[in-house]
Design an enzyme around this catalytic site. Structure first.
Site, PDB file in Angstrom:
ATOM      1  N   GLY A  12     -23.941   4.176 -77.530  1.00 25.20           N
ATOM      2  CA  GLY A  12     -22.573   3.308 -77.624  1.00 25.20           C
ATOM      3  C   GLY A  12     -21.771   3.707 -78.762  1.00 25.20           C
ATOM      4  N   GLY A  14     -19.237   1.871 -79.874  1.00 22.32           N
ATOM      5  CA  GLY A  14     -18.263   0.508 -80.349  1.00 22.32           C
ATOM      6  C   GLY A  14     -18.447   0.650 -82.142  1.00 22.32           C
ATOM      7  N   PHE A  15     -18.106  -0.533 -82.433  1.00 16.43           N
ATOM      8  CA  PHE A  15     -18.067  -0.361 -83.833  1.00 16.43           C
ATOM      9  C   PHE A  15     -19.575  -0.065 -84.628  1.00 16.43           C
ATOM     10  CE2 PHE A  15     -14.908  -3.692 -82.981  1.00 16.43           C
ATOM     11  CZ  PHE A  15     -13.892  -3.389 -83.710  1.00 16.43           C
ATOM     12  N   GLU A 176      -7.013 -17.130 -77.345  1.00 18.45           N
ATOM     13  CA  GLU A 176      -5.924 -15.836 -77.388  1.00 18.45           C
ATOM     14  C   GLU A 176      -5.189 -15.715 -76.158  1.00 18.45           C
ATOM     15  OE1 GLU A 176      -7.787 -13.864 -81.399  1.00 18.45           O
ATOM     16  OE2 GLU A 176      -8.409 -13.048 -79.555  1.00 18.45           O
ATOM     17  N   ASP A 315     -23.694  -6.211 -81.422  1.00 18.09           N
ATOM     18  CA  ASP A 315     -23.940  -7.337 -80.593  1.00 18.09           C
ATOM     19  C   ASP A 315     -25.351  -7.569 -79.659  1.00 18.09           C
ATOM     20  OD1 ASP A 315     -21.434  -8.245 -80.962  1.00 18.09           O
ATOM     21  OD2 ASP A 315     -20.579  -8.089 -79.310  1.00 18.09           O
ATOM     22  N   ALA A 326     -17.340  -8.127 -85.301  1.00 17.71           N
ATOM     23  CA  ALA A 326     -17.234  -6.993 -85.504  1.00 17.71           C
ATOM     24  C   ALA A 326     -17.903  -6.279 -86.586  1.00 17.71           C
ATOM     25  CB  ALA A 326     -15.792  -6.501 -85.261  1.00 17.71           C
TER      26      ALA A 326
HETATM   27  C1  FAD Z   1     -11.940  -9.936 -76.080  1.00 20.93           C
HETATM   28  C2  FAD Z   1     -12.726  -9.939 -77.392  1.00 20.93           C
HETATM   29  C3  FAD Z   1     -12.141 -10.434 -78.683  1.00 20.93           C
HETATM   30  C4  FAD Z   1     -13.020 -10.297 -79.858  1.00 20.93           C
HETATM   31  N1  FAD Z   1     -12.344 -10.562 -80.940  1.00 20.93           N
HETATM   32  C5  FAD Z   1     -13.122 -10.461 -82.179  1.00 20.93           C
HETATM   33  C6  FAD Z   1     -12.554 -10.744 -83.471  1.00 20.93           C
HETATM   34  O1  FAD Z   1     -11.218 -11.113 -83.630  1.00 20.93           O
HETATM   35  N2  FAD Z   1     -13.078 -10.517 -84.616  1.00 20.93           N
HETATM   36  C7  FAD Z   1     -14.521 -10.081 -84.687  1.00 20.93           C
HETATM   37  O2  FAD Z   1     -15.023  -9.678 -85.642  1.00 20.93           O
HETATM   38  N3  FAD Z   1     -15.050  -9.747 -83.486  1.00 20.93           N
HETATM   39  C8  FAD Z   1     -14.222  -9.826 -82.272  1.00 20.93           C
HETATM   40  N4  FAD Z   1     -14.920  -9.616 -80.936  1.00 20.93           N
HETATM   41  C9  FAD Z   1     -16.312  -9.199 -81.058  1.00 20.93           C
HETATM   42  C10 FAD Z   1     -16.347  -7.581 -81.268  1.00 20.93           C
HETATM   43  O3  FAD Z   1     -15.642  -7.002 -80.732  1.00 20.93           O
HETATM   44  C11 FAD Z   1     -17.896  -7.435 -81.123  1.00 20.93           C
HETATM   45  O4  FAD Z   1     -18.834  -8.000 -81.690  1.00 20.93           O
HETATM   46  C12 FAD Z   1     -18.041  -5.983 -81.528  1.00 20.93           C
HETATM   47  O5  FAD Z   1     -17.445  -5.070 -80.458  1.00 20.93           O
HETATM   48  C13 FAD Z   1     -19.550  -5.531 -81.219  1.00 20.93           C
HETATM   49  O6  FAD Z   1     -19.771  -4.148 -81.291  1.00 20.93           O
HETATM   50  P1  FAD Z   1     -20.852  -3.301 -80.799  1.00 20.93           P
HETATM   51  O7  FAD Z   1     -20.790  -1.971 -81.334  1.00 20.93           O
HETATM   52  O8  FAD Z   1     -22.046  -4.136 -81.088  1.00 20.93           O
HETATM   53  O9  FAD Z   1     -20.567  -3.183 -79.237  1.00 20.93           O
HETATM   54  P2  FAD Z   1     -19.180  -2.822 -78.493  1.00 20.93           P
HETATM   55  O10 FAD Z   1     -18.129  -2.803 -79.312  1.00 20.93           O
HETATM   56  O11 FAD Z   1     -19.192  -3.524 -77.276  1.00 20.93           O
HETATM   57  O12 FAD Z   1     -19.618  -1.261 -78.061  1.00 20.93           O
HETATM   58  C14 FAD Z   1     -20.557  -0.965 -77.252  1.00 20.93           C
HETATM   59  C15 FAD Z   1     -20.499   0.492 -76.584  1.00 20.93           C
HETATM   60  O13 FAD Z   1     -21.701   0.887 -75.861  1.00 20.93           O
HETATM   61  C16 FAD Z   1     -21.380   1.299 -74.686  1.00 20.93           C
HETATM   62  N5  FAD Z   1     -22.446   1.174 -73.621  1.00 20.93           N
HETATM   63  C17 FAD Z   1     -22.929  -0.001 -73.446  1.00 20.93           C
HETATM   64  N6  FAD Z   1     -24.215   0.237 -72.517  1.00 20.93           N
HETATM   65  C18 FAD Z   1     -24.077   1.656 -72.509  1.00 20.93           C
HETATM   66  C19 FAD Z   1     -24.996   2.414 -72.023  1.00 20.93           C
HETATM   67  N7  FAD Z   1     -26.021   2.043 -71.096  1.00 20.93           N
HETATM   68  N8  FAD Z   1     -24.932   3.633 -72.147  1.00 20.93           N
HETATM   69  C20 FAD Z   1     -23.967   4.247 -72.999  1.00 20.93           C
HETATM   70  N9  FAD Z   1     -23.013   3.586 -73.654  1.00 20.93           N
HETATM   71  C21 FAD Z   1     -23.242   2.202 -73.246  1.00 20.93           C
HETATM   72  C22 FAD Z   1     -19.976   0.455 -74.399  1.00 20.93           C
HETATM   73  O14 FAD Z   1     -19.312   1.352 -73.510  1.00 20.93           O
HETATM   74  C23 FAD Z   1     -19.293   0.285 -75.467  1.00 20.93           C
HETATM   75  O15 FAD Z   1     -18.576   1.576 -76.205  1.00 20.93           O
HETATM   76  C24 FAD Z   1     -14.440  -9.729 -79.774  1.00 20.93           C
HETATM   77  C25 FAD Z   1     -14.696  -9.115 -78.555  1.00 20.93           C
HETATM   78  C26 FAD Z   1     -14.262  -9.566 -77.413  1.00 20.93           C
HETATM   79  C27 FAD Z   1     -14.720  -8.904 -76.258  1.00 20.93           C
END
Ligand code: FAD
Length: 436
Positions: A12, A14-15, A176, A315, A326
């Site tokens: 992944g 993401g953040f 939003e 997450d 995030a």
């Molecule tokens: C619409 C929306 C608005 C938000 N607004 C806010 C805000 O204003 N402030 C705030 O702090 N937070 C906000 N959040 C929450 C924040 O975006 C998340 O907490 C953050 O993105 C989590 O980061 P992460 O890296 O854990 O997961 P993610 O950002 O979801 O990244 C996970 C990554 O893993 C990849 N992935 C998943 N499964 C697999 C797999 N099996 N194999 C390979 N890759 C995979 C996905 O493609 C993705 O790129 C918001 C979330 C959403 C959906």
């Protein structure tokens, strides 16, 4: 000669995954980051992509480009589907459906969350969630095409369900999205149609709680409610959406169980999240009981019990009821990578507990109105809006995206128009599920 350095596999980008990868830049390890998409997506602005304010390119940055200067990392496109925790290998699926294996010495699971329909998976077909660029574009297609279809219909009765938008979930994303649909209708679309009056579009925000934005102080959430009311969003509290079809949504009162049917062609779902499917594979392989929403329980050092080489961050992890935001993702990804660095260097405390520093939270309501809460600081209205803007630009990945986003915001503020209203007509079902 084969690479002798320990191999860190990050699932992944993401953040959480991106911050972990960057922290490992100078470590004596080789790193593979695999993501089922090619880009790091800035999810907090997905709703602006869905409502024509920003393009998908503004809120996503190619992972390869972001990590191009990092010599010890390979970036791969593929979806992790299975894991053998004893053999320390992960099976991944390529875009064409074929599979390949990746071995690891350390695994950082940073796969994030997906929308939860709370057991009503059938709703997904009619009520897209908001977790990916595909979701945002599917929502944009639904909103724009609803106005376009209404324009062609002969009577108000036929037009009404197309001009009624139901948003399920009164957290930041729901608020939003509801606010932006109304703002788009009254500002950007108002003078562009002949038959319909877009300003008459009804936006119903359905929320199970007693107030919207429950993660904010009650005073701030009351201010947000007043702004939504002024904008013309109809907020219905204490209700759940309990059924959805092509042309209706049914709400049920949590206390009285009374049901109401709303005639609508557009239901959007922001009520709840759960771990991505690969979390189940990790929990099973590691022999741990899944936590809430299928998340992966971790110890204070973000490791999975019995498997000190497996970390879960962001997450997808479950630790001390930390919120899915995030900041938690960035800090936990950074911490897991720090511990791996220490482990490899045999220097420092490689089991140091993760300490989350809550820097605050923000939510956009409408033009000139946002909430910002950080410790004792509580801002709303114009000041909150300025603060919200600075925070989002600061955390948006990539210089190009920052410049374009500010330019798009300035253009929208100046003209009231929204330039990113193109829709595509791919099959929504396959478009939202790129993998077989
Ligand atoms: C619409 C929306 C608005 C938000 N607004 C806010 C805000 O204003 N402030 C705030 O702090 N937070 C906000 N959040 C929450 C924040 O975006 C998340 O907490 C953050 O993105 C989590 O980061 P992460 O890296 O854990 O997961 P993610 O950002 O979801 O990244 C996970 C990554 O893993 C990849 N992935 C998943 N499964 C697999 C797999 N099996 N194999 C390979 N890759 C995979 C996905 O493609 C993705 O790129 C918001 C979330 C959403 C959906």
């Amino acid at each position: 000669m084969p690479d002798q350095r320990p191999h860190v596999l990050i699932i992944g980008g993401g953040f959480a995954g991106l911050f972990a990868a960057r922290k490992l830049r100078k470590a004596a390890v080789s790193v593979t980051l695999i993501d089922r998409g090619t880009s790091h997506v800035f999810q907090p602005l997905l709703y602006q992509c869905a409502t024509g304010l920003l393009s998908e390119g503004d809120i996503s940055s190619p992972l390869r480009h972001l990590l191009r200067k990092q010599r010890n990392i390979s970036v791969l496109l593929g979806e992790a589907t299975d894991i053998d925790a004893e053999a320390k290998t992960v099976r991944a699926r390529r875009f064409d459906g074929s599979s390949f294996d990746l071995s690891y010495d350390y695994l950082i699971m940073a796969g994030g969350a997906r929308q939860s329909y709370h057991g009503n998976e059938a709703f997904e077909e009619f009520a897209p969630g908001m977790k990916s660029v595909d979701d945002a574009l599917a929502i944009r297609r639904k909103i724009i095409s609803s106005f376009e279809i209404a324009e062609t219909l002969p009577t108000a009765d036929l037009r009404r369900p197309w001009l009624t938008f139901v948003v399920s979930g009164g957290g930041p994303t729901g608020v939003e999205l509801a606010g932006q649909i109304r703002e788009m209708a009254v500002r950007a679309l108002a003078r562009e149609f002949d038959t319909i009056d877009p300003t008459e579009a009804t936006v119903v925000l359905v929320h199970g709680g007693e107030r919207v934005l429950e993660s904010f102080h009650p005073g701030l959430s009351a201010k947000a409610q007043r702004t939504l009311d002024k904008l013309g969003v109809e907020t219905r509290l204490g209700l759940h959406v309990t059924d959805v079809g092509t042309d209706y949504a049914v709400t049920t009162d949590k206390k009285t169980k009374a049901t109401v049917q709303i005639d609508t062609h557009t239901v959007l779902w922001t009520a709840g999240v759960e771990a991505v499917p690969f979390a189940r594979a990790v929990n099973t392989a590691a022999g741990v009981e899944p936590a809430r929403g299928g998340t992966i329980p971790v110890g204070p050092d973000l490791r999975v019990a019995g498997h000190p080489e497996i970390f879960a961050v962001g997450d997808v992890m479950s630790l001390d009821k930390l919120p899915g935001v995030a900041e938690v993702a960035m800090q936990s990804g950074h911490h897991a990578a720090t511990l791996i660095k220490r482990d490899v260097a045999k220097k420092g405390d490689a089991a140091a507990p993760f300490k989350y520093r809550d820097l605050g939270t923000a939510a956009y309501i409408s033009r000139h109105h946002a909430l910002l809460q950080s410790g004792p600081i509580r801002l709303s209205g114009y000041l909150g809006w300025i603060g919200w803007g600075f925070i989002h630009i600061a955390f948006l990945a990539g210089g190009r995206n920052r410049v374009w986003t500010v330019a798009s915001w300035a253009a929208t503020l100046g003209t009231g128009g929204r330039g990113e209203r193109a829709i595509t007509f791919g099959d929504p079902a396959t478009a939202r599920r790129p993998y077989p």
